[in-house]
Scaffold this motif. Sequence first.
Motif, PDB file in Angstrom:
ATOM      1  N   LYS A  14       0.815  -1.219   0.000  1.00  0.00           N
ATOM      2  CA  LYS A  14       0.000   0.000   0.000  1.00  0.00           C
ATOM      3  C   LYS A  14       0.850   1.271   0.000  1.00  0.00           C
ATOM      4  N   TYR A  15       2.113   1.156   0.366  1.00  0.00           N
ATOM      5  CA  TYR A  15       3.004   2.313   0.411  1.00  0.00           C
ATOM      6  C   TYR A  15       3.615   2.633  -0.954  1.00  0.00           C
ATOM      7  N   PHE A  16       3.442   1.744  -1.907  1.00  0.00           N
ATOM      8  CA  PHE A  16       4.107   1.900  -3.204  1.00  0.00           C
ATOM      9  C   PHE A  16       3.084   1.841  -4.324  1.00  0.00           C
ATOM     10  N   ASP A  17       2.780   2.975  -4.920  1.00  0.00           N
ATOM     11  CA  ASP A  17       1.753   3.093  -5.956  1.00  0.00           C
ATOM     12  C   ASP A  17       1.878   2.036  -7.041  1.00  0.00           C
ATOM     13  N   SER A  18       3.057   1.868  -7.583  1.00  0.00           N
ATOM     14  CA  SER A  18       3.235   0.984  -8.730  1.00  0.00           C
ATOM     15  C   SER A  18       3.071  -0.491  -8.380  1.00  0.00           C
ATOM     16  N   LEU A  19       3.174  -0.835  -7.108  1.00  0.00           N
ATOM     17  CA  LEU A  19       3.069  -2.242  -6.719  1.00  0.00           C
ATOM     18  C   LEU A  19       1.669  -2.640  -6.272  1.00  0.00           C
ATOM     19  N   VAL A  20       0.805  -1.670  -6.029  1.00  0.00           N
ATOM     20  CA  VAL A  20      -0.498  -1.964  -5.428  1.00  0.00           C
ATOM     21  C   VAL A  20      -1.256  -3.033  -6.190  1.00  0.00           C
ATOM     22  N   ASN A  21      -1.334  -2.904  -7.486  1.00  0.00           N
ATOM     23  CA  ASN A  21      -2.109  -3.854  -8.280  1.00  0.00           C
ATOM     24  C   ASN A  21      -1.246  -4.747  -9.155  1.00  0.00           C
ATOM     25  N   ASP A  22       0.041  -4.776  -8.916  1.00  0.00           N
ATOM     26  CA  ASP A  22       0.925  -5.525  -9.804  1.00  0.00           C
ATOM     27  C   ASP A  22       1.783  -6.515  -9.015  1.00  0.00           C
ATOM     28  N   ILE A  23       1.215  -7.671  -8.749  1.00  0.00           N
ATOM     29  CA  ILE A  23       1.923  -8.715  -7.995  1.00  0.00           C
ATOM     30  C   ILE A  23       3.153  -9.191  -8.764  1.00  0.00           C
ATOM     31  N   GLU A  24       3.049  -9.272 -10.097  1.00  0.00           N
ATOM     32  CA  GLU A  24       4.184  -9.716 -10.903  1.00  0.00           C
ATOM     33  C   GLU A  24       5.372  -8.767 -10.749  1.00  0.00           C
ATOM     34  N   LEU A  25       5.112  -7.465 -10.730  1.00  0.00           N
ATOM     35  CA  LEU A  25       6.177  -6.485 -10.525  1.00  0.00           C
ATOM     36  C   LEU A  25       6.809  -6.667  -9.143  1.00  0.00           C
ATOM     37  N   ALA A  26       5.978  -6.874  -8.135  1.00  0.00           N
ATOM     38  CA  ALA A  26       6.490  -7.104  -6.778  1.00  0.00           C
ATOM     39  C   ALA A  26       7.378  -8.347  -6.736  1.00  0.00           C
ATOM     40  N   MET A  27       6.972  -9.395  -7.425  1.00  0.00           N
ATOM     41  CA  MET A  27       7.757 -10.635  -7.456  1.00  0.00           C
ATOM     42  C   MET A  27       9.095 -10.400  -8.165  1.00  0.00           C
ATOM     43  N   ASN A  28       9.085  -9.627  -9.250  1.00  0.00           N
ATOM     44  CA  ASN A  28      10.328  -9.326  -9.971  1.00  0.00           C
ATOM     45  C   ASN A  28      11.280  -8.510  -9.104  1.00  0.00           C
TER      46      ASN A  28
END
Length: 137
Positions: A14-28
């Motif tokens: 929730k603290y990172f706009d670009s990661l909120v809806n992008d689990i794949e980005l978070a995993m990368n």
Amino acid sequence: IKEEIIAIIKQYQKYFDSLVNDIELAMNIADKIFKHGMLLACICQHEVIGFCAFYANDLNSRVSFITLIAVNDKYQNIGMGKKILQKVCEISKKAGMDKIRLEVNDQNVNAISFYEKNGFYFEKKCSDNSKLMIKDL
């Protein structure tokens, strides 16, 4: 350990706009941190209350890069972020780095103020809505 990095990033999405809806980005991001970076976590009573993911491995430019930094809402405004940042700077300096850089959203005035209070200054515009800030170590 990679799973722990993923869990921390998910906990703080929730603290990172670009990661909120992008689990794949978070995993990368978690995979890159696991392979090449460092993750400093502050733990209180078995709970991660703040963390910083960063790289201190570019011996050519001798510049560390902070990818993610966050402090749990309950622990903000008591100096926890400053302590995390100081430790990241200390680790980076020991790794042979001369500077530390990060990217911040132009609209995130609280983060920009925090970074400026901790010695960061504007380096250059990065995109339409973000800029790079840098600090001498």
